[in-house]
Design a protein around this motif. Sequence first.
Motif, PDB file in Angstrom:
ATOM      1  N   ASP A   1       0.831  -1.203   0.000  1.00 57.32           N
ATOM      2  CA  ASP A   1       0.000   0.000   0.000  1.00 57.32           C
ATOM      3  C   ASP A   1       0.869   1.257   0.000  1.00 57.32           C
ATOM      4  OD1 ASP A   1      -2.031   1.807   0.063  1.00 57.32           O
ATOM      5  OD2 ASP A   1      -2.810   1.232   2.016  1.00 57.32           O
TER       6      ASP A   1
ATOM      7  N   GLU B   1       0.258   4.131  -1.872  1.00 55.10           N
ATOM      8  CA  GLU B   1      -0.362   5.305  -2.479  1.00 55.10           C
ATOM      9  C   GLU B   1      -0.096   6.605  -1.725  1.00 55.10           C
ATOM     10  OE1 GLU B   1      -4.790   5.461  -2.290  1.00 55.10           O
ATOM     11  OE2 GLU B   1      -4.542   3.585  -1.207  1.00 55.10           O
TER      12      GLU B   1
ATOM     13  N   SER C   1      -9.807   6.995   4.426  1.00 56.13           N
ATOM     14  CA  SER C   1      -8.637   7.098   3.554  1.00 56.13           C
ATOM     15  C   SER C   1      -7.714   8.183   4.053  1.00 56.13           C
ATOM     16  CB  SER C   1      -9.110   7.430   2.143  1.00 56.13           C
ATOM     17  OG  SER C   1      -8.036   7.852   1.352  1.00 56.13           O
TER      18      SER C   1
ATOM     19  N   SER D   1      -6.149  10.091   2.028  1.00 52.14           N
ATOM     20  CA  SER D   1      -6.006  11.067   0.958  1.00 52.14           C
ATOM     21  C   SER D   1      -7.268  11.892   0.724  1.00 52.14           C
ATOM     22  CB  SER D   1      -5.620  10.366  -0.344  1.00 52.14           C
ATOM     23  OG  SER D   1      -6.645   9.502  -0.749  1.00 52.14           O
TER      24      SER D   1
END
Length: 181
Positions: free
Chosen positions: A105, A107, A177, A179
Motif C-alpha cells: 500500500d 499510495e 482514507s 487522501s
Amino acid sequence: RLLPKKEIETTPDLLESIVSAIKNIHALPLASIDYDPLKIAEETLLSLKKMGIHLPAGIDRIGVMIHRTWDLLNKTSHQKVRCNNDLSPYNLLYRESDNQVFITDWEFSGNNDPLWDLAKFSLECSFSETLDHALLSAYGLELSLLTIARLNLFKLVVEFFLAISAKWSVSMNTKPSLSAP
C-alpha cells in the motif's frame, strides 16, 4: 500472510523484522514529493464545511493547535526520509520461512519524518508505552524524553488527521482514507 496485532505485540522477533522493513524504506532515496497530512486535512475540512457537514465545536481551534504542533515537530526533525505514511498491520505481509516482512500500500508514500511512520504504526497496533519504547529501541532511537515526546506528538497529529479523514469517509459513505478529498 497478514499479521494479527496480537502477534506483533507478543513476538519480539517479529517487531524487529517489521522495524527492519521500515528502516529499509527510510533508507531509500527521497521521493519527489513531501507528504503533508495537514494540507490534506485542511482541504478536507474546507470541503466538509462547504458541504454543510456538521463538525465538532472547536475544530478550527484544535486545527490551529495541531498546526503549531506539526510546525514544532518539523523544526525539531533531524531529517526527512521516504516514508510509507500509512503503516498498519493490514499493510504488512509476513513470510515465516525467513522472518521477512513486506510493506504494501504505497499510495501515500512521500518524504516525511521517520517518526510519522512509527507513530502511525503504534496507533494502528494500539501499542502500550512499553511497546512504544520497544519500537523506538528497535529502530535505533535513544529513549530520551525528547524522542518519546516527539513520538507522542506525532501520534496526536496522526489521530487528528485520521479523525478528519474518517469524518470525510462517513460523509461520503466510503472507507476511511489518508487522501481525502
